[in-house]
Write a protein that holds these residues in place. Sequence first.
Motif, PDB file in Angstrom:
ATOM      1  N   THR A  50      46.611  34.178  46.071  1.00 29.02           N
ATOM      2  CA  THR A  50      46.457  35.619  45.928  1.00 29.02           C
ATOM      3  C   THR A  50      46.217  36.177  47.329  1.00 29.02           C
ATOM      4  OG1 THR A  50      45.503  35.396  43.731  1.00 29.02           O
ATOM      5  CG2 THR A  50      45.082  37.462  44.877  1.00 29.02           C
ATOM      6  N   ILE A  51      46.885  37.282  47.659  1.00 25.23           N
ATOM      7  CA  ILE A  51      46.703  37.913  48.963  1.00 25.23           C
ATOM      8  C   ILE A  51      45.336  38.599  48.964  1.00 25.23           C
ATOM      9  CG2 ILE A  51      47.614  39.576  50.626  1.00 25.23           C
ATOM     10  CD1 ILE A  51      49.565  37.264  50.028  1.00 25.23           C
ATOM     11  N   SER A  52      44.431  38.137  49.827  1.00 20.22           N
ATOM     12  CA  SER A  52      43.088  38.720  49.865  1.00 20.22           C
ATOM     13  C   SER A  52      42.939  39.744  50.988  1.00 20.22           C
ATOM     14  CB  SER A  52      42.019  37.631  49.981  1.00 20.22           C
ATOM     15  OG  SER A  52      42.202  36.854  51.141  1.00 20.22           O
ATOM     16  N   GLU A  53      43.849  39.709  51.974  1.00 21.68           N
ATOM     17  CA  GLU A  53      43.805  40.708  53.038  1.00 21.68           C
ATOM     18  C   GLU A  53      45.132  40.685  53.786  1.00 21.68           C
ATOM     19  OE1 GLU A  53      40.702  42.077  56.589  1.00 21.68           O
ATOM     20  OE2 GLU A  53      40.333  40.238  55.468  1.00 21.68           O
ATOM     21  N   VAL A  54      45.646  41.869  54.113  1.00 23.74           N
ATOM     22  CA  VAL A  54      46.846  42.002  54.938  1.00 23.74           C
ATOM     23  C   VAL A  54      46.381  42.586  56.263  1.00 23.74           C
ATOM     24  CG1 VAL A  54      49.126  43.045  55.164  1.00 23.74           C
ATOM     25  CG2 VAL A  54      48.306  42.360  52.907  1.00 23.74           C
ATOM     26  N   LEU A  55      46.616  41.853  57.349  1.00 18.33           N
ATOM     27  CA  LEU A  55      46.060  42.199  58.653  1.00 18.33           C
ATOM     28  C   LEU A  55      47.082  42.798  59.613  1.00 18.33           C
ATOM     29  CD1 LEU A  55      43.994  38.923  58.881  1.00 18.33           C
ATOM     30  CD2 LEU A  55      43.107  41.197  58.366  1.00 18.33           C
ATOM     31  N   CYS A  56      48.264  43.129  59.119  1.00 16.45           N
ATOM     32  CA  CYS A  56      49.290  43.752  59.951  1.00 16.45           C
ATOM     33  C   CYS A  56      50.085  44.716  59.075  1.00 16.45           C
ATOM     34  CB  CYS A  56      50.206  42.700  60.575  1.00 16.45           C
ATOM     35  SG  CYS A  56      51.124  41.725  59.358  1.00 16.45           S
ATOM     36  N   GLU A  57      50.921  45.506  59.696  1.00 15.82           N
ATOM     37  CA  GLU A  57      51.776  46.423  58.947  1.00 15.82           C
ATOM     38  C   GLU A  57      53.133  46.481  59.621  1.00 15.82           C
ATOM     39  OE1 GLU A  57      50.365  50.644  60.909  1.00 15.82           O
ATOM     40  OE2 GLU A  57      49.322  49.919  59.128  1.00 15.82           O
ATOM     41  N   SER A  58      54.101  47.010  58.907  1.00 16.91           N
ATOM     42  CA  SER A  58      55.444  47.157  59.459  1.00 16.91           C
ATOM     43  C   SER A  58      55.363  47.980  60.746  1.00 16.91           C
ATOM     44  CB  SER A  58      56.347  47.842  58.428  1.00 16.91           C
ATOM     45  OG  SER A  58      57.662  47.915  58.910  1.00 16.91           O
ATOM     46  N   GLY A  59      55.986  47.474  61.807  1.00 16.41           N
ATOM     47  CA  GLY A  59      55.944  48.156  63.098  1.00 16.41           C
ATOM     48  C   GLY A  59      54.885  47.616  64.040  1.00 16.41           C
ATOM     49  N   SER A  60      53.953  46.801  63.522  1.00 15.81           N
ATOM     50  CA  SER A  60      52.910  46.211  64.372  1.00 15.81           C
ATOM     51  C   SER A  60      53.529  45.239  65.368  1.00 15.81           C
ATOM     52  CB  SER A  60      51.898  45.425  63.538  1.00 15.81           C
ATOM     53  OG  SER A  60      51.201  46.231  62.648  1.00 15.81           O
ATOM     54  N   VAL A  61      52.974  45.206  66.565  1.00 17.46           N
ATOM     55  CA  VAL A  61      53.325  44.180  67.543  1.00 17.46           C
ATOM     56  C   VAL A  61      52.234  43.120  67.457  1.00 17.46           C
ATOM     57  CG1 VAL A  61      53.655  43.668  69.990  1.00 17.46           C
ATOM     58  CG2 VAL A  61      54.517  45.816  69.031  1.00 17.46           C
ATOM     59  N   VAL A  62      52.639  41.866  67.282  1.00 17.20           N
ATOM     60  CA  VAL A  62      51.685  40.772  67.141  1.00 17.20           C
ATOM     61  C   VAL A  62      51.903  39.732  68.229  1.00 17.20           C
ATOM     62  CG1 VAL A  62      51.382  41.091  64.652  1.00 17.20           C
ATOM     63  CG2 VAL A  62      53.162  39.549  65.474  1.00 17.20           C
ATOM     64  N   GLY A  63      50.829  39.094  68.611  1.00 14.44           N
ATOM     65  CA  GLY A  63      50.908  38.006  69.578  1.00 14.44           C
ATOM     66  C   GLY A  63      50.955  36.667  68.875  1.00 14.44           C
ATOM     67  N   GLN A  64      51.269  35.623  69.638  1.00 18.24           N
ATOM     68  CA  GLN A  64      51.268  34.282  69.062  1.00 18.24           C
ATOM     69  C   GLN A  64      49.858  33.957  68.595  1.00 18.24           C
ATOM     70  OE1 GLN A  64      53.132  31.310  71.432  1.00 18.24           O
ATOM     71  NE2 GLN A  64      52.701  29.681  69.995  1.00 18.24           N
ATOM     72  N   SER A  65      49.749  33.352  67.439  1.00 21.54           N
ATOM     73  CA  SER A  65      48.490  32.948  66.803  1.00 21.54           C
ATOM     74  C   SER A  65      47.631  34.124  66.339  1.00 21.54           C
ATOM     75  CB  SER A  65      47.673  32.036  67.727  1.00 21.54           C
ATOM     76  OG  SER A  65      48.403  30.860  68.008  1.00 21.54           O
ATOM     77  N   GLU A  66      48.208  35.333  66.286  1.00 20.44           N
ATOM     78  CA  GLU A  66      47.471  36.475  65.751  1.00 20.44           C
ATOM     79  C   GLU A  66      47.388  36.364  64.231  1.00 20.44           C
ATOM     80  OE1 GLU A  66      47.602  41.333  66.026  1.00 20.44           O
ATOM     81  OE2 GLU A  66      48.385  40.115  67.664  1.00 20.44           O
ATOM     82  N   LYS A  67      46.244  36.770  63.664  1.00 15.31           N
ATOM     83  CA  LYS A  67      46.057  36.705  62.213  1.00 15.31           C
ATOM     84  C   LYS A  67      46.957  37.732  61.529  1.00 15.31           C
ATOM     85  CE  LYS A  67      41.295  35.229  62.714  1.00 15.31           C
ATOM     86  NZ  LYS A  67      39.870  35.581  62.520  1.00 15.31           N
ATOM     87  N   LEU A  68      47.655  37.277  60.467  1.00 11.84           N
ATOM     88  CA  LEU A  68      48.604  38.132  59.744  1.00 11.84           C
ATOM     89  C   LEU A  68      48.153  38.451  58.326  1.00 11.84           C
ATOM     90  CD1 LEU A  68      51.906  36.317  60.774  1.00 11.84           C
ATOM     91  CD2 LEU A  68      50.957  38.404  61.781  1.00 11.84           C
ATOM     92  N   VAL A  69      47.827  37.418  57.565  1.00 13.14           N
ATOM     93  CA  VAL A  69      47.520  37.559  56.141  1.00 13.14           C
ATOM     94  C   VAL A  69      46.458  36.532  55.768  1.00 13.14           C
ATOM     95  CG1 VAL A  69      48.482  37.383  53.803  1.00 13.14           C
ATOM     96  CG2 VAL A  69      49.891  38.277  55.627  1.00 13.14           C
ATOM     97  N   LYS A  70      45.529  36.942  54.896  1.00 15.15           N
ATOM     98  CA  LYS A  70      44.558  35.998  54.341  1.00 15.15           C
ATOM     99  C   LYS A  70      44.950  35.692  52.909  1.00 15.15           C
ATOM    100  CE  LYS A  70      40.565  36.947  57.193  1.00 15.15           C
ATOM    101  NZ  LYS A  70      39.139  37.306  57.227  1.00 15.15           N
ATOM    102  N   LEU A  71      44.938  34.402  52.566  1.00 14.25           N
ATOM    103  CA  LEU A  71      45.337  33.927  51.246  1.00 14.25           C
ATOM    104  C   LEU A  71      44.189  33.203  50.565  1.00 14.25           C
ATOM    105  CD1 LEU A  71      48.705  32.260  52.316  1.00 14.25           C
ATOM    106  CD2 LEU A  71      48.440  34.510  51.270  1.00 14.25           C
TER     107      LEU A  71
END
Length: 75
Positions: A50-71
């Motif tokens: 179950t998705i417990s948290e979404v840590l990015c959104e469409s259009g976000s710039v992310v770095g390597q190893s950046e947190k994206l989603v909590k499951l």
Amino acid sequence: NGASTLLSPMPGSVVTVDAGLDDTVQRGTPLLTIDSLGGRHVICAPFAATISEVLCESGSVVGQSEKLVKLMPIA
């Protein structure tokens, strides 16, 4: 709390977020797509959860190893 956090495998821009808060997903379900160096990479659920948290959104710039989603794994 048993939650797992998916990290970005590479730097890039989030093109789509295909799963939302409290969604139930199966192993292999596409969660989001990252555009990196002209290539698109689909990030999929590694297990049923179950998705417990979404840590990015469409259009976000992310770095390597950046947190994206909590499951939260489904027992």
